[in-house]
Motif scaffolding. Structure first.
Motif, PDB file in Angstrom:
ATOM      1  N   SER A 196      10.645   4.014   0.226  1.00 39.58           N
ATOM      2  CA  SER A 196      10.121   3.053  -0.738  1.00 39.58           C
ATOM      3  C   SER A 196       9.695   1.779  -0.017  1.00 39.58           C
ATOM      4  O   SER A 196      10.401   1.286   0.866  1.00 39.58           O
ATOM      5  CB  SER A 196      11.182   2.703  -1.786  1.00 39.58           C
ATOM      6  OG  SER A 196      11.639   3.863  -2.454  1.00 39.58           O
ATOM      7  N   VAL A 247       3.831   1.320   6.250  1.00 42.04           N
ATOM      8  CA  VAL A 247       2.952   0.833   5.187  1.00 42.04           C
ATOM      9  C   VAL A 247       1.899  -0.066   5.829  1.00 42.04           C
ATOM     10  O   VAL A 247       2.184  -0.790   6.780  1.00 42.04           O
ATOM     11  CB  VAL A 247       3.763   0.081   4.108  1.00 42.04           C
ATOM     12  CG1 VAL A 247       4.429  -1.134   4.682  1.00 42.04           C
ATOM     13  CG2 VAL A 247       2.893  -0.294   2.935  1.00 42.04           C
ATOM     14  N   SER A 287       8.642  -2.065  -1.124  1.00 47.75           N
ATOM     15  CA  SER A 287       8.704  -2.916  -2.325  1.00 47.75           C
ATOM     16  C   SER A 287       8.516  -4.391  -1.979  1.00 47.75           C
ATOM     17  O   SER A 287       9.013  -4.870  -0.958  1.00 47.75           O
ATOM     18  CB  SER A 287      10.056  -2.753  -3.029  1.00 47.75           C
ATOM     19  OG  SER A 287      10.338  -1.404  -3.305  1.00 47.75           O
ATOM     20  N   SER A 292       0.844  -1.189   0.000  1.00 45.35           N
ATOM     21  CA  SER A 292       0.000   0.000   0.000  1.00 45.35           C
ATOM     22  C   SER A 292       0.883   1.244   0.000  1.00 45.35           C
ATOM     23  O   SER A 292       2.103   1.163   0.209  1.00 45.35           O
ATOM     24  CB  SER A 292      -0.920   0.008   1.222  1.00 45.35           C
ATOM     25  OG  SER A 292      -0.157  -0.024   2.415  1.00 45.35           O
ATOM     26  N   LEU A 293       0.282   2.410  -0.264  1.00 49.11           N
ATOM     27  CA  LEU A 293       1.046   3.653  -0.301  1.00 49.11           C
ATOM     28  C   LEU A 293       1.588   3.953   1.093  1.00 49.11           C
ATOM     29  O   LEU A 293       0.817   4.055   2.053  1.00 49.11           O
ATOM     30  CB  LEU A 293       0.155   4.801  -0.774  1.00 49.11           C
ATOM     31  CG  LEU A 293       0.846   6.154  -0.976  1.00 49.11           C
ATOM     32  CD1 LEU A 293       1.816   6.077  -2.150  1.00 49.11           C
ATOM     33  CD2 LEU A 293      -0.184   7.241  -1.215  1.00 49.11           C
ATOM     34  N   THR A 307       6.340  -1.397  -6.270  1.00 47.09           N
ATOM     35  CA  THR A 307       6.928  -0.445  -5.332  1.00 47.09           C
ATOM     36  C   THR A 307       6.026   0.778  -5.197  1.00 47.09           C
ATOM     37  O   THR A 307       5.491   1.272  -6.183  1.00 47.09           O
ATOM     38  CB  THR A 307       8.328   0.011  -5.807  1.00 47.09           C
ATOM     39  OG1 THR A 307       9.183  -1.133  -5.925  1.00 47.09           O
ATOM     40  CG2 THR A 307       8.942   1.000  -4.825  1.00 47.09           C
ATOM     41  N   GLU A 308       5.872   1.252  -3.959  1.00 46.23           N
ATOM     42  CA  GLU A 308       5.156   2.497  -3.692  1.00 46.23           C
ATOM     43  C   GLU A 308       6.091   3.419  -2.910  1.00 46.23           C
ATOM     44  O   GLU A 308       6.911   2.958  -2.110  1.00 46.23           O
ATOM     45  CB  GLU A 308       3.877   2.247  -2.897  1.00 46.23           C
ATOM     46  CG  GLU A 308       2.805   1.476  -3.655  1.00 46.23           C
ATOM     47  CD  GLU A 308       2.154   2.303  -4.747  1.00 46.23           C
ATOM     48  OE1 GLU A 308       2.350   3.539  -4.753  1.00 46.23           O
ATOM     49  OE2 GLU A 308       1.446   1.720  -5.589  1.00 46.23           O
ATOM     50  N   ASN A 309       5.965   4.755  -3.148  1.00 43.76           N
ATOM     51  CA  ASN A 309       6.878   5.726  -2.545  1.00 43.76           C
ATOM     52  C   ASN A 309       6.119   6.852  -1.866  1.00 43.76           C
ATOM     53  O   ASN A 309       4.999   7.198  -2.247  1.00 43.76           O
ATOM     54  CB  ASN A 309       7.796   6.341  -3.611  1.00 43.76           C
ATOM     55  CG  ASN A 309       8.571   5.311  -4.390  1.00 43.76           C
ATOM     56  OD1 ASN A 309       9.247   4.472  -3.819  1.00 43.76           O
ATOM     57  ND2 ASN A 309       8.481   5.373  -5.717  1.00 43.76           N
ATOM     58  N   CYS A 310       6.771   7.461  -0.873  1.00 49.09           N
ATOM     59  CA  CYS A 310       6.342   8.744  -0.321  1.00 49.09           C
ATOM     60  C   CYS A 310       7.590   9.596  -0.112  1.00 49.09           C
ATOM     61  O   CYS A 310       8.713   9.080  -0.074  1.00 49.09           O
ATOM     62  CB  CYS A 310       5.551   8.575   0.976  1.00 49.09           C
ATOM     63  SG  CYS A 310       6.466   7.816   2.348  1.00 49.09           S
TER      64      CYS A 310
END
Length: 304
Positions: free
Chosen positions: A217, A168, A219, A146-147, A224-227
């Motif tokens: 990140s 996350v 992953s 998830s983000l 992969t989701e990033n903030c």
């Protein structure tokens, strides 16, 4: 060898052959896969084949699931018994047999995390072997990360300490979390894991060089989701310069207010002086007019 002995041996041999045939013809279950994976939301077919030498009129198939969340509480997923199909209420519309009565395969669609666990396929076809054939399969439901949520805490003045945190909510397999500084050059930062789904980075004795864009990140094999966090560190010289600018601005405003006050006072006094001069001039003018007006009268009286 006597006839009785020969008869005895023949009897034993016949029993042995019958027992072997019964063992050979006993129902057997085969699972072509022992472990399987599916992405959440997709469908999957769980294979279960069996062999039997008896008619299928009394065929009985039971699928059970021991979820990963509560392995000690297995429940029936779907049952086939004498031509009737019974589904678990929580799976109605999502589970079904694919090739009855020849195979015991089932399909699960719109898969969920709760569908993961150990599945058992049990087949019984009387009057064959009393013990049902059993196959076992482990199913994993994969979930993309998830983000992640980024946040920071600490002092952003030079010499202070800042902690960057990232967490996350979900991901199967467990996502790998990492922190990187992106500019002015990309640097991987050492991370302190706080449980499986969160990690932080502590930066001590921060300086102007600490300023920049940071990325967290999360992953796993599905993606992969990033903030991001844009960190700005204020140095001592910048603080002094800001204070000096504030002082100068305050002095400038004070001078402007003083000049405005002087101007207003001058205009007020000028207005009063002007009105006083006008009033004095009117009085003098009135006195002169009266003299001219009454003088002829006095002169006339002197000649009467």
């Amino acid at each position: 060898m006597s006839a009785m002995a020969v008869l005895g041996w023949r009897t034993l041999w016949s029993l042995f052959v019958c027992f072997t045939v019964l063992r050979t013809n006993a129902l057997s279950v085969t699972m072509s896969e022992s472990t399987m994976e599916v992405v959440r939301g997709d469908y999957i077919i769980l294979p279960c084949s069996f062999s039997t030498y008896s008619p299928l009129s009394r065929l009985n198939i039971i699928w059970t699931l021991a979820p990963f969340s509560s392995p000690e509480s297995p429940f029936q997923v779907i049952v086939y018994d004498h031509g009737q199909i019974i589904e678990d209420p929580s799976l109605i519309g999502r589970v079904g047999f694919t090739d009855l009565p020849l195979r015991a395969d089932i399909m699960i669609n719109d898969t969920r995390v709760s569908d993961a666990g150990v599945y058992r396929c049990m087949v019984n076809n009387p009057p064959e072997a009393a013990d049902p054939g059993i196959g076992e399969l482990l199913l994993t439901v994969l979930v993309a990360p998830s983000l992640p949520a980024c946040r920071w805490d600490g002092e952003v003045d030079a010499g202070g300490s800042v902690t960057l945190s990232c967490s996350v909510a979900e991901g199967i397999p467990t996502p790998e979390i990492r922190w990187d500084k992106l500019n002015p050059e990309e640097i991987s930062l050492p991370i302190n894991m706080e449980g499986e789904l969160s990690g932080s980075v502590q930066i001590i004795n921060v300086s102007a060089q600490t300023s920049g864009l940071y990325r967290c990140s999360a992953s796993n094999l599905l993606g992969t989701e990033n903030c991001y966090i844009n960190l700005s560190i204020y140095s001592g010289s910048e603080s002094s310069s800001g204070i000096l600018q504030g002082v100068l601005l305050t002095l400038s405003m004070s001078l402007m207010l003083s000049a405005l006050l002087v101007l207003v006072t001058w205009l007020h006094r000028t207005g009063r002086d002007g009105r006083w001069r006008v009033s004095k001039g009117e009085e003098e003018e009135e006195e002169g007019y009266n003299e001219i007006r009454y003088t002829p009268s006095l002169i006339k009286r002197s000649f009467v």
